[in-house]
Design a protein around this motif. Structure first.
Motif, PDB file in Angstrom:
ATOM      1  N   ASP A  10      52.008  -5.723  23.947  1.00  0.00           N
ATOM      2  CA  ASP A  10      51.100  -5.785  25.075  1.00  0.00           C
ATOM      3  C   ASP A  10      49.709  -6.071  24.509  1.00  0.00           C
ATOM      4  O   ASP A  10      49.052  -5.199  23.955  1.00  0.00           O
ATOM      5  CB  ASP A  10      51.112  -4.460  25.849  1.00  0.00           C
ATOM      6  N   ARG A  11      49.267  -7.308  24.612  1.00  0.00           N
ATOM      7  CA  ARG A  11      48.013  -7.733  23.987  1.00  0.00           C
ATOM      8  C   ARG A  11      46.801  -6.995  24.538  1.00  0.00           C
ATOM      9  O   ARG A  11      45.891  -6.658  23.803  1.00  0.00           O
ATOM     10  CB  ARG A  11      47.833  -9.237  24.161  1.00  0.00           C
ATOM     11  N   ARG A  12      46.783  -6.759  25.810  1.00  0.00           N
ATOM     12  CA  ARG A  12      45.636  -6.064  26.401  1.00  0.00           C
ATOM     13  C   ARG A  12      45.529  -4.634  25.884  1.00  0.00           C
ATOM     14  O   ARG A  12      44.453  -4.150  25.587  1.00  0.00           O
ATOM     15  CB  ARG A  12      45.715  -6.071  27.922  1.00  0.00           C
ATOM     16  N   ARG A  13      46.669  -3.974  25.800  1.00  0.00           N
ATOM     17  CA  ARG A  13      46.672  -2.602  25.285  1.00  0.00           C
ATOM     18  C   ARG A  13      46.229  -2.585  23.824  1.00  0.00           C
ATOM     19  O   ARG A  13      45.440  -1.733  23.407  1.00  0.00           O
ATOM     20  CB  ARG A  13      48.074  -2.016  25.418  1.00  0.00           C
ATOM     21  N   LEU A  14      46.724  -3.537  23.042  1.00  0.00           N
ATOM     22  CA  LEU A  14      46.347  -3.634  21.641  1.00  0.00           C
ATOM     23  C   LEU A  14      44.856  -3.925  21.504  1.00  0.00           C
ATOM     24  O   LEU A  14      44.166  -3.324  20.671  1.00  0.00           O
ATOM     25  CB  LEU A  14      47.171  -4.723  20.956  1.00  0.00           C
ATOM     26  N   ARG A  16      42.481  -3.207  23.704  1.00  0.00           N
ATOM     27  CA  ARG A  16      41.736  -2.010  24.115  1.00  0.00           C
ATOM     28  C   ARG A  16      41.708  -0.971  23.008  1.00  0.00           C
ATOM     29  O   ARG A  16      40.666  -0.373  22.737  1.00  0.00           O
ATOM     30  CB  ARG A  16      42.343  -1.410  25.381  1.00  0.00           C
ATOM     31  N   ARG A  17      42.834  -0.751  22.369  1.00  0.00           N
ATOM     32  CA  ARG A  17      42.892   0.218  21.276  1.00  0.00           C
ATOM     33  C   ARG A  17      42.010  -0.219  20.107  1.00  0.00           C
ATOM     34  O   ARG A  17      41.263   0.582  19.549  1.00  0.00           O
ATOM     35  CB  ARG A  17      44.315   0.408  20.782  1.00  0.00           C
ATOM     36  N   GLY A  18      42.126  -1.469  19.734  1.00  0.00           N
ATOM     37  CA  GLY A  18      41.321  -1.984  18.625  1.00  0.00           C
ATOM     38  C   GLY A  18      39.833  -1.920  18.919  1.00  0.00           C
ATOM     39  O   GLY A  18      39.036  -1.512  18.073  1.00  0.00           O
ATOM     40  N   GLY A  20      38.436   0.111  20.980  1.00  0.00           N
ATOM     41  CA  GLY A  20      38.062   1.527  21.003  1.00  0.00           C
ATOM     42  C   GLY A  20      37.809   2.073  19.608  1.00  0.00           C
ATOM     43  O   GLY A  20      36.841   2.805  19.374  1.00  0.00           O
ATOM     44  N   VAL A  21      38.659   1.711  18.666  1.00  0.00           N
ATOM     45  CA  VAL A  21      38.487   2.174  17.284  1.00  0.00           C
ATOM     46  C   VAL A  21      37.217   1.587  16.681  1.00  0.00           C
ATOM     47  O   VAL A  21      36.412   2.301  16.080  1.00  0.00           O
ATOM     48  CB  VAL A  21      39.726   1.809  16.428  1.00  0.00           C
TER      49      VAL A  21
END
Length: 109
Positions: A10-14, A16-18, A20-21
């Motif tokens: 899931d590119r959007r989730r990835l 968002r996580r990236g 965020g970090v």
């Protein structure tokens, strides 16, 4: 056959996580600068240069975008934060530009 076993991402989730970090690290960068000042941290190359006498003959041939990770005339912690934001943005843009041709070949839109 390999495509059948490869999990979908899931590119959007990835993203968002990236983001965020990276955002958390950028926001924490003034804390890292403060902590480095508290313990008297300096770059290892500065120690090597002073040990060999190379600091007396320094010549800057390439001006830095943000020398010493800061901005002239700005609080050092704010300068470090701005430097972190600029650096993170540059890395993300370069990574995105480098990845564009790869995703265009794999997943045409």
């Amino acid at each position: 056959m390999l495509a059948e076993r490869t999990p979908t991402i899931d590119r959007r989730r990835l993203l968002r996580r990236g983001a965020g970090v990276v955002g958390a690290l950028v926001v924490l960068s003034p804390l890292f600068a403060w902590a480095a000042g508290q313990v008297g941290y300096t770059e290892p190359l500065e120690h090597a240069a002073s040990a060999t006498g190379a600091t007396a003959h320094t010549v800057s041939t390439l001006p830095a975008l943000l020398p010493d990770y800061g901005l002239a005339g700005v609080d050092p912690y704010v300068g470090t934060l701005v430097s972190g934001l600029v650096g993170a943005a540059l890395v993300l843009v370069i990574g995105w530009l480098a990845g564009r041709p790869l995703t265009a070949q794999r997943d045409p839109r």
